[in-house]
Design a protein around this motif. Structure first.
Motif, PDB file in Angstrom:
ATOM      1  N   THR A   1       0.805  -1.224   0.000  1.00 46.24           N
ATOM      2  CA  THR A   1       0.000   0.000   0.000  1.00 46.24           C
ATOM      3  C   THR A   1       0.840   1.277   0.000  1.00 46.24           C
ATOM      4  OG1 THR A   1      -1.959  -1.012   0.992  1.00 46.24           O
ATOM      5  CG2 THR A   1      -1.638   1.331   1.393  1.00 46.24           C
ATOM      6  N   PRO A   2       1.888   1.418   0.828  1.00 50.81           N
ATOM      7  CA  PRO A   2       2.656   2.675   0.814  1.00 50.81           C
ATOM      8  C   PRO A   2       3.303   2.981  -0.531  1.00 50.81           C
ATOM      9  CG  PRO A   2       3.132   1.415   2.798  1.00 50.81           C
ATOM     10  CD  PRO A   2       2.353   0.515   1.898  1.00 50.81           C
ATOM     11  N   THR A   3       3.722   1.956  -1.263  1.00 46.34           N
ATOM     12  CA  THR A   3       4.378   2.200  -2.551  1.00 46.34           C
ATOM     13  C   THR A   3       3.402   2.827  -3.537  1.00 46.34           C
ATOM     14  OG1 THR A   3       5.858   0.321  -2.208  1.00 46.34           O
ATOM     15  CG2 THR A   3       5.599   1.110  -4.466  1.00 46.34           C
ATOM     16  N   LEU A   4       2.223   2.233  -3.674  1.00 50.60           N
ATOM     17  CA  LEU A   4       1.234   2.810  -4.582  1.00 50.60           C
ATOM     18  C   LEU A   4       0.698   4.127  -4.034  1.00 50.60           C
ATOM     19  CD1 LEU A   4      -0.351   2.574  -7.183  1.00 50.60           C
ATOM     20  CD2 LEU A   4      -2.103   1.267  -5.965  1.00 50.60           C
ATOM     21  N   GLY A   5       0.605   4.247  -2.714  1.00 55.79           N
ATOM     22  CA  GLY A   5       0.157   5.506  -2.131  1.00 55.79           C
ATOM     23  C   GLY A   5       1.079   6.654  -2.487  1.00 55.79           C
ATOM     24  N   ARG A   6       2.387   6.404  -2.442  1.00 50.28           N
ATOM     25  CA  ARG A   6       3.351   7.429  -2.828  1.00 50.28           C
ATOM     26  C   ARG A   6       3.219   7.775  -4.311  1.00 50.28           C
ATOM     27  NH1 ARG A   6       6.550  11.604  -1.051  1.00 50.28           N
ATOM     28  NH2 ARG A   6       7.714  12.233  -2.898  1.00 50.28           N
ATOM     29  N   TYR A   7       2.999   6.753  -5.125  1.00 50.74           N
ATOM     30  CA  TYR A   7       2.866   6.977  -6.563  1.00 50.74           C
ATOM     31  C   TYR A   7       1.620   7.811  -6.866  1.00 50.74           C
ATOM     32  CZ  TYR A   7       2.189   6.034 -11.517  1.00 50.74           C
ATOM     33  OH  TYR A   7       1.996   6.173 -12.866  1.00 50.74           O
ATOM     34  N   LEU A   8       0.492   7.494  -6.235  1.00 48.43           N
ATOM     35  CA  LEU A   8      -0.726   8.256  -6.454  1.00 48.43           C
ATOM     36  C   LEU A   8      -0.560   9.702  -5.983  1.00 48.43           C
ATOM     37  CD1 LEU A   8      -3.453   5.669  -5.372  1.00 48.43           C
ATOM     38  CD2 LEU A   8      -2.831   6.339  -7.697  1.00 48.43           C
ATOM     39  N   PHE A   9       0.173   9.894  -4.926  1.00 46.70           N
ATOM     40  CA  PHE A   9       0.448  11.252  -4.442  1.00 46.70           C
ATOM     41  C   PHE A   9       1.208  12.047  -5.491  1.00 46.70           C
ATOM     42  CE2 PHE A   9       3.322  14.052  -1.803  1.00 46.70           C
ATOM     43  CZ  PHE A   9       2.333  14.980  -1.490  1.00 46.70           C
TER      44      PHE A   9
ATOM     45  N   VAL B   1       1.188  11.535  -8.713  1.00 44.34           N
ATOM     46  CA  VAL B   1       0.333  11.753  -9.875  1.00 44.34           C
ATOM     47  C   VAL B   1      -0.652  12.881  -9.638  1.00 44.34           C
ATOM     48  CG1 VAL B   1      -1.500  10.741 -11.301  1.00 44.34           C
ATOM     49  CG2 VAL B   1       0.529   9.397 -10.737  1.00 44.34           C
ATOM     50  N   PHE B   2      -1.353  12.873  -8.520  1.00 44.66           N
ATOM     51  CA  PHE B   2      -2.464  13.802  -8.316  1.00 44.66           C
ATOM     52  C   PHE B   2      -2.068  15.054  -7.544  1.00 44.66           C
ATOM     53  CE2 PHE B   2      -4.526   9.763  -9.258  1.00 44.66           C
ATOM     54  CZ  PHE B   2      -5.399  10.178 -10.252  1.00 44.66           C
ATOM     55  N   ASP B   3      -0.810  15.151  -7.137  1.00 46.03           N
ATOM     56  CA  ASP B   3      -0.302  16.418  -6.603  1.00 46.03           C
ATOM     57  C   ASP B   3       0.594  17.113  -7.620  1.00 46.03           C
ATOM     58  OD1 ASP B   3      -0.264  18.255  -4.422  1.00 46.03           O
ATOM     59  OD2 ASP B   3       1.795  17.640  -3.976  1.00 46.03           O
ATOM     60  N   ASP B   4       0.591  16.601  -8.849  1.00 43.74           N
ATOM     61  CA  ASP B   4       1.350  17.184  -9.960  1.00 43.74           C
ATOM     62  C   ASP B   4       2.838  17.281  -9.658  1.00 43.74           C
ATOM     63  OD1 ASP B   4      -0.857  17.463 -11.590  1.00 43.74           O
ATOM     64  OD2 ASP B   4      -1.319  19.472 -10.876  1.00 43.74           O
ATOM     65  N   ARG B   5       3.366  16.270  -9.035  1.00 42.69           N
ATOM     66  CA  ARG B   5       4.799  16.227  -8.783  1.00 42.69           C
ATOM     67  C   ARG B   5       5.524  15.635  -9.990  1.00 42.69           C
ATOM     68  NH1 ARG B   5       6.442  16.670  -3.261  1.00 42.69           N
ATOM     69  NH2 ARG B   5       4.664  17.363  -2.032  1.00 42.69           N
ATOM     70  N   PRO B   6       6.773  16.002 -10.193  1.00 40.67           N
ATOM     71  CA  PRO B   6       7.500  15.496 -11.369  1.00 40.67           C
ATOM     72  C   PRO B   6       7.617  13.976 -11.344  1.00 40.67           C
ATOM     73  CG  PRO B   6       8.675  17.339 -10.361  1.00 40.67           C
ATOM     74  CD  PRO B   6       7.580  16.945  -9.405  1.00 40.67           C
ATOM     75  N   GLN B   7       7.405  13.379 -12.499  1.00 43.73           N
ATOM     76  CA  GLN B   7       7.583  11.943 -12.690  1.00 43.73           C
ATOM     77  C   GLN B   7       8.422  11.746 -13.954  1.00 43.73           C
ATOM     78  OE1 GLN B   7       3.195  10.943 -12.485  1.00 43.73           O
ATOM     79  NE2 GLN B   7       3.973   9.326 -11.161  1.00 43.73           N
ATOM     80  N   PRO B   8       9.733  11.807 -13.804  1.00 42.10           N
ATOM     81  CA  PRO B   8      10.607  11.796 -14.996  1.00 42.10           C
ATOM     82  C   PRO B   8      10.352  10.624 -15.935  1.00 42.10           C
ATOM     83  CG  PRO B   8      11.864  12.301 -13.008  1.00 42.10           C
ATOM     84  CD  PRO B   8      10.497  11.902 -12.554  1.00 42.10           C
ATOM     85  N   ILE B   9      10.031   9.462 -15.395  1.00 39.77           N
ATOM     86  CA  ILE B   9       9.830   8.294 -16.254  1.00 39.77           C
ATOM     87  C   ILE B   9       8.605   8.478 -17.142  1.00 39.77           C
ATOM     88  CG2 ILE B   9       9.343   5.814 -16.254  1.00 39.77           C
ATOM     89  CD1 ILE B   9      10.923   5.583 -13.676  1.00 39.77           C
ATOM     90  N   TRP B  10       7.542   9.076 -16.582  1.00 42.24           N
ATOM     91  CA  TRP B  10       6.290   9.211 -17.316  1.00 42.24           C
ATOM     92  C   TRP B  10       6.157  10.534 -18.057  1.00 42.24           C
ATOM     93  CZ3 TRP B  10       3.641   5.048 -18.200  1.00 42.24           C
ATOM     94  CH2 TRP B  10       3.545   4.019 -17.251  1.00 42.24           C
ATOM     95  N   ASP B  11       6.644  11.621 -17.454  1.00 39.68           N
ATOM     96  CA  ASP B  11       6.340  12.954 -17.973  1.00 39.68           C
ATOM     97  C   ASP B  11       6.780  13.146 -19.424  1.00 39.68           C
ATOM     98  OD1 ASP B  11       5.191  13.602 -15.592  1.00 39.68           O
ATOM     99  OD2 ASP B  11       6.898  14.731 -14.810  1.00 39.68           O
ATOM    100  N   ARG B  12       7.923  12.621 -19.772  1.00 42.19           N
ATOM    101  CA  ARG B  12       8.452  12.829 -21.125  1.00 42.19           C
ATOM    102  C   ARG B  12       7.500  12.303 -22.189  1.00 42.19           C
ATOM    103  NH1 ARG B  12      14.046  10.064 -23.411  1.00 42.19           N
ATOM    104  NH2 ARG B  12      13.852  10.841 -25.570  1.00 42.19           N
TER     105      ARG B  12
ATOM    106  N   ALA C   1      -4.506   2.248  -1.020  1.00 41.55           N
ATOM    107  CA  ALA C   1      -3.472   3.235  -1.336  1.00 41.55           C
ATOM    108  C   ALA C   1      -4.025   4.656  -1.295  1.00 41.55           C
ATOM    109  CB  ALA C   1      -2.876   2.938  -2.706  1.00 41.55           C
ATOM    110  N   THR C   2      -5.316   4.825  -1.601  1.00 40.97           N
ATOM    111  CA  THR C   2      -5.919   6.159  -1.542  1.00 40.97           C
ATOM    112  C   THR C   2      -5.884   6.709  -0.123  1.00 40.97           C
ATOM    113  OG1 THR C   2      -7.387   5.626  -3.398  1.00 40.97           O
ATOM    114  CG2 THR C   2      -8.025   7.479  -2.003  1.00 40.97           C
ATOM    115  N   ILE C   3      -6.122   5.849   0.861  1.00 43.39           N
ATOM    116  CA  ILE C   3      -6.046   6.294   2.256  1.00 43.39           C
ATOM    117  C   ILE C   3      -4.629   6.715   2.604  1.00 43.39           C
ATOM    118  CG2 ILE C   3      -6.342   5.571   4.653  1.00 43.39           C
ATOM    119  CD1 ILE C   3      -8.567   3.726   3.741  1.00 43.39           C
ATOM    120  N   ASP C   4      -3.642   5.930   2.147  1.00 38.35           N
ATOM    121  CA  ASP C   4      -2.246   6.296   2.382  1.00 38.35           C
ATOM    122  C   ASP C   4      -1.914   7.629   1.713  1.00 38.35           C
ATOM    123  OD1 ASP C   4       0.661   5.223   3.149  1.00 38.35           O
ATOM    124  OD2 ASP C   4       0.767   6.063   1.124  1.00 38.35           O
ATOM    125  N   THR C   5      -2.428   7.834   0.501  1.00 48.19           N
ATOM    126  CA  THR C   5      -2.166   9.085  -0.211  1.00 48.19           C
ATOM    127  C   THR C   5      -2.764  10.272   0.531  1.00 48.19           C
ATOM    128  OG1 THR C   5      -2.260   7.845  -2.285  1.00 48.19           O
ATOM    129  CG2 THR C   5      -2.379  10.229  -2.440  1.00 48.19           C
TER     130      THR C   5
END
Length: 558
Positions: free
Chosen positions: A20-28, A30-41, A266-270
């Motif tokens: 859960t924490p791993t996906l929670g961090r990832y969702l954070f 994505v939806f807080d508009d933080r840089p994601q170098p692997i995906w953003d390009r 994961a949403t709760i963790d986010t």
């Protein structure tokens, strides 16, 4: 006592909790508009192009109505596309030339799938070609899950003092960065387990008795992936996850259970990351997993103990309606998780379960907070927390605050509205069904069991779960229209209220903590929330539950 099913169930929950924490961090991110170098390009240009195609800039809206307006327009358009495909069913990818569905059946199916309920009053393998399965059913599975995720994170932003965001942008990012890549990876795992993925026509085979039979197949792996990951639940086959093509073995069974739990958890963790208070989110995870575990233990124990009325002839677990590949305990485990997460997929028959299992399944549907659907389930949990904050503050003389903002009259009213909408769209249609002799004639059960069948049907519809006890001739116009109204009211009215609540909450001035503030990130307050959840659920629905599954359970002791 069979220990292996219990160990498997425990292991599954542990794997979900650890991931859960791993996906929670990832969702954070994505939806807080933080840089994601692997995906953003790769994805930023695609997302911007999609927004331009619909005439959208992706700028944040100023109000809940702006966010909700875009949501409602898109969902009407999505449902319209699905409805046309179901009504017409073109010849392409329709090798058995299935005709279009009857208007009421097509309407119910389109509404059910766009709203995330995925309630099926048809036999898919005897009604739908691959085009309808892909272009209507699977398409609506993706957009309904994306809608739930978007609303959930708009709600989280509002709670934590941020603008709600932009619905169209949230919907696109939910697909490009979460649902589509996640479903593809999950589909690959399911293909390895033996789930088919093909557009080939059905195969005609000769059975051992010498008769001819059509062996249906299709693009099932990806269908199954978004069905579980998006907490949808509709089956490619009527048998749903008890069908060997959808769920061939114990490994696929465990993968599907993980998939249906991971995004709600994961949403709760986010949420804790948005609020900069991981302790708060960790305690909420303990709360929902604790309640869910209690339900699982009670249901698995009931199915393991078997039917006491048959003890003279049978001594052992209740295997009626169960798949022997999974057994009675793991089927009950799946039922609790599926109704607790609003997924609605089933690997066994609820109709054949013990009354205690049916009682707990209905209770899960009525509460909607034991993880719940993606985004929406978390929002419903927060509603109980806001009410708990207000009630506890009144009792102990503390200032009712949550996340640094006061909980006042407007929040309590909106929270109460959210809680009252659900019983309205469950109990009122249930009453109409039970007083109508024509409708009662469509029920296979009698007495308390018939009441359970009807309550389950509408609770499943209003909570966007979609599973059914069975035993109802539910493809009639009355059931299709009544269930559609319950689905629409149970899905979209709470969403509107939740968005208004979050938007109003973010506009409140933040207040500094004081000695009189009520702290919500404590074990004691989490216990209070658990009590409030159970008590409100019991008080709201106890009369109808007493007439249905409770009465049936008591009859087994006589």
């Amino acid at each position: 006592m069979q220990l292996l099913p219990w160990l498997i169930a425990l292991l599954t929950l542990v794997v979900v909790i650890l991931s859960t924490p791993t996906l929670g961090r990832y969702l954070f991110d994505v939806f807080d508009d933080r840089p994601q170098p692997i995906w953003d390009r790769w994805l930023n240009p695609l997302e911007q192009q999609l927004l331009r195609w619909i005439g959208e800039r992706g700028t944040r809206v100023d109000s809940a109505l702006g966010y909700a307006g875009a949501l409602l327009i898109s969902n009407v358009l999505f449902a319209g596309v699905g409805l046309l495909l179901l009504l017409k069913q073109p010849a392409w990818l329709n090798p058995l030339a299935w005709p279009g569905l009857r208007w009421d059946l097509a309407l119910h199916t389109a509404i059910s799938f766009v709203a995330g309920a995925d309630q099926q009053h048809l036999v898919p393998e005897q009604s739908l070609g691959n085009l309808a399965q892909l272009g209507a059913i699977q398409f609506l599975m993706f957009v309904s899950a994306g809608t739930g995720v978007a609303v959930g994170f708009a709600f989280i932003r509002g709670l934590t003092g941020r603008p709600l965001g932009n619905y169209n942008r949230d919907l696109i990012r939910a697909h490009t960065r979460v649902l589509i890549p996640g479903s593809v990876l999950l589909a690959v795992a399911l293909v390895i387990c033996g789930v088919p993925m093909t557009l080939s026509a059905p195969v005609e085979i000769t059975t051992l008795e010498g008769s001819r039979q059509l062996l249906m197949r299709g693009p099932i792996a990806l269908f199954e992936a978004i069905k579980q990951l998006g907490v949808n639940g509709g089956g490619f086959f009527m048998a749903n996850s008890s069908h060997p093509y959808e769920n061939p073995n114990l490994l696929s069974n465990l993968i599907c259970i993980w998939a249906m739990l991971i995004i709600p958890a994961a949403t709760i963790d986010t949420f804790g990351r948005f609020a900069a208070n991981r302790r708060q989110s960790n305690l909420l995870l303990v709360l929902v997993f604790g309640l869910l575990s209690v339900a699982c233990v009670l249901a698995m124990s009931a199915e393991q103990a078997g039917n006491p009325l048959l003890s003279k002839w049978l001594d052992g677990v209740n295997l009626e309606g169960k798949d022997l590949r999974f057994g009675a305990q793991l089927s009950a485990f799946w039922t609790m998780l599926s109704t607790g997460t609003m997924t609605g997929s089933m690997n066994g028959s609820v109709e054949s379960s013990m009354p205690v299992t049916i009682l707990l399944a209905i209770f899960n549907l009525l509460l909607q907070v034991l993880l719940g659907g993606p985004g929406i389930g978390f929002a419903n949990l927060i509603v109980f927390i806001l009410l708990s904050v207000f009630l506890t503050g009144l009792m102990v003389g503390r200032t009712p605050e949550f996340l640094g903002r006061k909980v006042e009259r407007s929040e309590v009213i909106l929270a109460s509205v959210v809680l009252l909408i659900h019983p309205i769209f469950v109990l009122i249609p249930t009453a109409f069904a039970l007083i109508s002799e024509t409708v009662r004639s469509t029920l296979s059960g009698e007495g308390s069991h018939a009441i359970s069948q009807v309550v389950y049907q509408f609770a499943s519809a209003a909570s966007a779960n979609g599973s059914t006890m069975g035993g109802i001739t539910d493809f009639t116009p009355w059931w299709n229209v009544a269930s559609s109204l319950s689905i629409l009211g149970g899905r979209y009215l709470p969403i509107l209220a939740l968005l208004v609540l979050a938007d109003g909450f973010r506009r409140k001035p933040a207040v500094a903590p004081s000695p009189g503030s009520l702290h919500t990130d404590t074990a004691l307050f989490t216990g209070v929330v658990a009590v409030v959840v159970v008590i409100l659920g019991v008080l709201t629905f106890f009369p109808v539950m007493a007439l249905g599954p409770i009465a049936e359970a008591l009859s087994f002791t006589s």
